[in-house]
Enzyme design. Sequence first.
Site, PDB file in Angstrom:
ATOM      1  N   CYS B 101      72.842  45.056  13.770  1.00 32.81           N
ATOM      2  CA  CYS B 101      72.427  44.879  15.166  1.00 32.81           C
ATOM      3  C   CYS B 101      72.499  46.182  15.925  1.00 32.81           C
ATOM      4  CB  CYS B 101      73.287  43.808  15.830  1.00 32.81           C
ATOM      5  SG  CYS B 101      75.027  44.206  15.850  1.00 32.81           S
ATOM      6  N   ILE B 102      73.176  47.182  15.401  1.00 29.95           N
ATOM      7  CA  ILE B 102      73.394  48.400  16.167  1.00 29.95           C
ATOM      8  C   ILE B 102      73.170  49.629  15.285  1.00 29.95           C
ATOM      9  CG2 ILE B 102      75.804  47.683  15.985  1.00 29.95           C
ATOM     10  CD1 ILE B 102      76.548  49.719  18.046  1.00 29.95           C
TER      11      ILE B 102
END
Lengths: 414, 102
Positions: B101-102
């Site tokens: 997600c990052i």
Amino acid sequence: MKDLVILGAGTAGTMMSNHLAKRLAKDWRIRIVDQRKIHHYQPGYLFIPFGTYKEEDIVKPIKKFIPERAELIQEGILKVDKDHDRIYLENGETLDYDVLIIATGTDIAPDEIDGMMGPHWHQSVFDFYTLEGAVKLHEKLETWEGGHLVVHITEMPIKCPVAPLEFAFLADAYFEQRKMRNKVKITFVTPMDGAFTKPVASAHLGHLLKDKGIEVVPNFNIMSLDGENKTIMDYEGKEVSYDLLVTVPTNKGADYVERSGLGDELNFIPTNKGTLQSNAKENIFVIGDATNLPASKAGSVAHFEGEILLENVIRFIEGKELMDEFDGHANCFIETGHGKALLIDFNYHHQPVSGTFPLPGVGPLNLLKESRMNHMGKMAFKWIYWNMLITGKHIPFVSAKMQEAGKNFEEETV
Amino acid sequence: METTIAGQTIDLNNEGYLTDIKQWTKEVAMHIAQEEGITLTDGHWPVIEYLQEQYRNEVPLSIRKVGKSGVVDIKQFYALFPGGPLKKASRIAGIPKPASCI
Ligand SMILES: Cc1cc2nc3c(=O)[nH]c(=O)nc-3n(C[C@H](O)[C@H](O)[C@H](O)COP(=O)(O)OP(=O)(O)OC[C@H]3O[C@@H](n4cnc5c(N)ncnc54)[C@H](O)[C@@H]3O)c2cc1C
């Protein structure tokens, strides 16, 4: 009398029981099943190894959070027979339902990797994704004299995908505080192509690892573990040796999902990403970590899904069209050590960018930037979790769908 | 970023992944494969097609998923796309890089 059954009384199941108790018509009975008596605040697992929280700080009885209107059944789930709308429990009893909500989450499965389980488990190889693992790791760290600490992700997807990175950052700070950072080498081993995989986050945060002296071994897909020689091997023959391995093992959905023919190869349940209805049958809905959605597996995500799932269960019962509205919204604090944290807010369409949260242009929290205020937010999340999130209350200023104002999306185009 | 491959205009992100699978052709795949140091053979195409199908159905991909697909096992997948098979095969298939997600 009509029957709605919720499987799992963790974050998502407990929250849904509270939502539904307020909204379902009186001729509906609500039953909720969980094998445990105790609800764990899982985000707290991260802090246990470092002594910030103790076991008793992060557990409470499940019963305390289940509304009076719902019946809590403490029993293991054996199987769902979707063709006959029936659940089999481990004690031999059955439950029939008209509507089923599955919220049994995901758990670690270390035996998926050759050699990961063995006499070295919780001796030199640890997890912190279970309460037991986190507590044992705390005992180990208290007496450890240093060496090579390897923080490792087995494979994706995992719940709370930022937790391993947070663990590495907190370990750096912990050893510094104990004045033994020079005796510890920290390496972060990941199957992805870096610790940060999204371009904007990499640009903003890539320096953190270097600053903290954490080495990264990317593209490492573990094949096996040799506990005696303290080495992990990948499919290409790469090897990493450790003195202390902190791994996040394969995450899988519950075994009964497989027995019920409801899951994919990791027992995650194919689910419509906008409506949260299962692909398997229209009266089965899925929420939280149990789904196969391309969203993060996080408590905040379960919270945002909850508002939409509630609406859709009611619509389904009334024979109306479902709303195809879940946008993959996630909101996560990331501890970076020394009393600071980052905050990220993103969805299916947008990667995390910088900006302000929750009030556009005001904050008070900053996105994708380290601050003390964000750390206070992370610590306050525990109170919000017990008092608002699982009790199904609306969190002020934070909407289920991601807000676009106040975010620097132009960063995505670089 | 716009570029021309095999006479076609293609949009790539800054890591060299197609941003629109509709622009993908076999010629584009062969060109990108060459950049990755891979010559595509009969063994590669079924894997590429499998990845594209999963992507169109919005199924998140993992090495294990490919290994259990019945198309190739994990060892064969590595042999076909050495050094980060999912990453390289995704780029050649014209689908986004597997990411967290990052
Ligand atoms: C280390 C760590 C840090 C995290 N940090 C954060 C964070 O900072 N922010 C955030 O938003 N999220 C965080 N998370 C993720 C968050 O805790 C989960 O995403 C969330 O709890 C998912 O909720 P759920 O209801 O889907 O599953 P769970 O809360 O895991 O609930 C599943 C329930 O189902 C029950 N169950 C399973 N199988 C059976 C069976 N066969 N029979 C009966 N009962 C069964 C289990 O006992 C459990 O109670 C973190 C997780 C971990 C591990």
